[in-house]
Design an enzyme around this catalytic site. Structure first.
Site, PDB file in Angstrom:
ATOM      1  N   SER A 189      -1.591   9.370  -4.988  1.00  0.00           N
ATOM      2  CA  SER A 189      -1.591   8.077  -5.333  1.00  0.00           C
ATOM      3  C   SER A 189      -2.854   7.404  -5.781  1.00  0.00           C
ATOM      4  O   SER A 189      -2.883   6.251  -6.118  1.00  0.00           O
ATOM      5  CB  SER A 189      -1.204   7.251  -3.829  1.00  0.00           C
ATOM      6  N   SER A 196       0.533   5.358  -5.521  1.00  0.00           N
ATOM      7  CA  SER A 196       0.878   4.256  -4.916  1.00  0.00           C
ATOM      8  C   SER A 196      -0.440   3.077  -5.020  1.00  0.00           C
ATOM      9  O   SER A 196      -0.228   1.878  -4.886  1.00  0.00           O
ATOM     10  CB  SER A 196       1.214   4.353  -3.428  1.00  0.00           C
ATOM     11  N   LYS A 208      -7.142  -1.683  -1.835  1.00  0.00           N
ATOM     12  CA  LYS A 208      -5.683  -1.254  -2.116  1.00  0.00           C
ATOM     13  C   LYS A 208      -5.137  -2.025  -0.884  1.00  0.00           C
ATOM     14  O   LYS A 208      -5.612  -1.797   0.423  1.00  0.00           O
ATOM     15  CB  LYS A 208      -5.266   0.073  -2.021  1.00  0.00           C
TER      16      LYS A 208
END
Length: 525
Positions: free
Chosen positions: A227, A203, A127
């Site tokens: 997330s 996210s 990520k």
């Protein structure tokens, strides 16, 4: 607007944007849709799409496939599905060089190396937020960090590389993970492969899309307010948020955002999540919040005992729960009961207002700290036009927080943890929605909109996932339901501190009883 609505609105505003990610979830608006389709040419390694990470490792160990074949297969699928917009930073050339070096090893040499690096040659990605790989850029989804080249690995990246993973990209996140979607001014909109009009969740948006679209078998994610679990829910994946202290977050920040944010992965199979956790768990120098290492792989193969599970089926602040999410809970309760578990409605009493006020303080302060470190490195101040409008507002408010407010925030988190500890004396787990609405349309939770509009969308969202960030407890999203429009709707299980192994045992049982491995987004048809 009633006084209670005004009070709730002010509470959300105080929470800050992971207040977007703390109220977590998604718009109640959902319309029937036909999924977007992509012309998909024939891909290398035709069976690749059905392999999880564990299968890839077995095939590599046996010499049935090569690291370069796997890497090229992943690159081809990234390129074919480029319209989903999941890549923030491309490391394909670096990954191919690594795969070529591994290809020069004999099968016997590779097998020997895999004794200590069991995932040697398996493609993976990070990520683009909160972790660093030496000599590469981490943008945090933010224009102010767009050329942020870092000098050292995160501890977790060291562990991924020691396990043999071939890291080939950084995957998209909204700016500082401040909203539960995959939209940013820097990288654009990350689209849900189940229907490209809808959000992938966030996210850990790009990570979820890469795994759901069968580009990677697993990908790194982080979770500061849902997330990992929200995009897992929206993309039909398994997503486990570990306990605070289970997975190292350093060396720069040993407890990101006062311990709210933790790292792990999004996977298609439960065993892959267990394997990654097995390989990455454990303290690092300076750790003070620690857990003894558990045998996560053994947990997947363990026979679950009959469990007593609490059902939390309402929104903590009294907002409606969408019928799709209620249907997912009802379906799950029936499944649990058929497996011999006991489910009853119950939930702890929590200091919600204090906890969510504290969450805004913790997340915004953590973000401000990162920005100020970047300012020092660049020798100049950050500019408003380098940030999403909502994030800029939170940065300015964070400058006014006091030490007393920070202490009150941590105290509220601790009080919530104490309440859950008592609650889990009577229950093994708690079952809840991940979000209280199905995936929202792209744009509804964008950080680049008037603040009042953003708040209106956040008010429809669920704060449930964030409860387990504030209290540091493990929680997982399990893909057990799809709505009539074909969109995935996950359900959440959470447990006592350090109970990841027990959660994995339950998840493996559910995976066997209600398999999801063959469910594929329509774009792959």
């Amino acid at each position: 607007m009633t006084k209670i609505d005004l009070d709730r609105r002010r509470l959300i505003q105080a929470c800050g944007a992971i207040g977007g990610a703390s109220m977590l979830g998604l718009s109640l608006a959902s319309q029937a849709s036909a999924a977007a389709t992509v012309n998909t040419p024939k891909q290398p390694l035709g069976d690749y799409d059905s392999w999880d990470m564990s299968t890839m490792a077995d095939l590599l160990r046996q010499g049935d496939i090569s690291p370069l074949e796997l890497t090229d297969s992943a690159i081809a699928r990234f390129e074919t599905n480029a319209a989903l917009n999941m890549i923030a930073v491309n490391h394909f050339e670096q990954a191919r060089e690594q795969a070529q070096k591994l290809n020069q090893l004999s099968t016997a040499q590779r097998t020997a190396k895999m004794a200590s690096a069991p995932l040697l040659g398996v493609p993976f990605a990070l990520k683009d937020l909160g972790v660093t790989m030496a000599g590469t850029i981490t943008t945090n989804g933010c224009r102010f960090f767009k050329d942020n080249c870092v000098a050292e690995n995160s501890t977790l990246v060291n562990r991924y590389q020691a396990a043999g993973l071939n890291i080939m990209a950084k995957l998209t996140s909204p700016e500082f993970g401040q909203t539960p979607t995959g939209e940013s001014s820097l990288h654009g909109d990350t689209l849900n492969p189940w229907d490209t009009r809808y959000s992938s969740g966030g996210s850990s948006a790009g990570s979820a899309v890469a795994v759901a679209a069968r580009i990677l078998p697993a990908a790194h994610g982080s979770d500061g307010g849902g997330s990992i679990r929200i995009p897992a829910s929206h993309c039909g994946l398994f997503g486990l948020k570990p306990s605070r202290g289970r997975v190292a977050s350093g060396p720069t920040n040993l407890e990101s955002s006062m311990g709210l944010s933790v790292h792990h992965a999004l996977t298609r199979s439960v065993r892959d999540s267990a394997l990654l956790l097995q390989l990455t768990q454990g303290a690092e120098p300076g750790s003070r919040v620690t857990l003894p290492n558990d045998n996560m792989l053994a947990a997947v193969n363990a026979k679950p005992k009959p469990l007593k599970i609490a059902l939390m089926q309402s929104h903590p602040f009294g907002y409606p729960v969408h019928q799709d999410c209620s249907d997912a809970l009802d379906k799950t309760v029936k499944l649990l009961t058929s497996l011999g578990h006991i489910v009853e409605v119950a939930q702890p009493t929590l200091p919600l207002e204090q906890m969510f006020n504290g969450m805004g303080i913790a997340t915004s302060s953590g973000m401000l700290n990162a920005v100020q470190a970047r300012e020092l490195k660049l020798g100049r101040a950050a500019r408003e036009n380098e940030f999403e409008a909502i994030v800029w507002g939170h940065l300015q408010r964070a400058k006014e927080f006091t030490a007393q407010q920070m202490l009150a925030a941590r105290s509220a988190f601790d009080q919530g943890g104490q309440a859950f500890d008592v609650f889990f004396n009577d229950y093994d787990f708690i079952l809840t929605p991940v979000t209280t609405a199905p995936p929202p349309k792209i744009g509804e939770l964008s950080l680049n909109q008037p603040y009042d509009s953003f708040v209106q969308q956040v008010l429809k969202a669920s704060p449930i996932a964030a409860l387990f960030n504030m209290t540091g407890l493990p929680a997982m999203s399990v893909p057990l339901h799809w709505n009539k429009n074909g969109l995935p709707i996950g359900v959440q299980f959470a447990g006592a501190y350090g109970s990841e192994a027990q959660l994995l045992t339950l998840a493996a049982q559910l995976e066997q009883a209600a398999p999801w491995a063959d469910k594929r987004p329509p774009i792959l048809s």
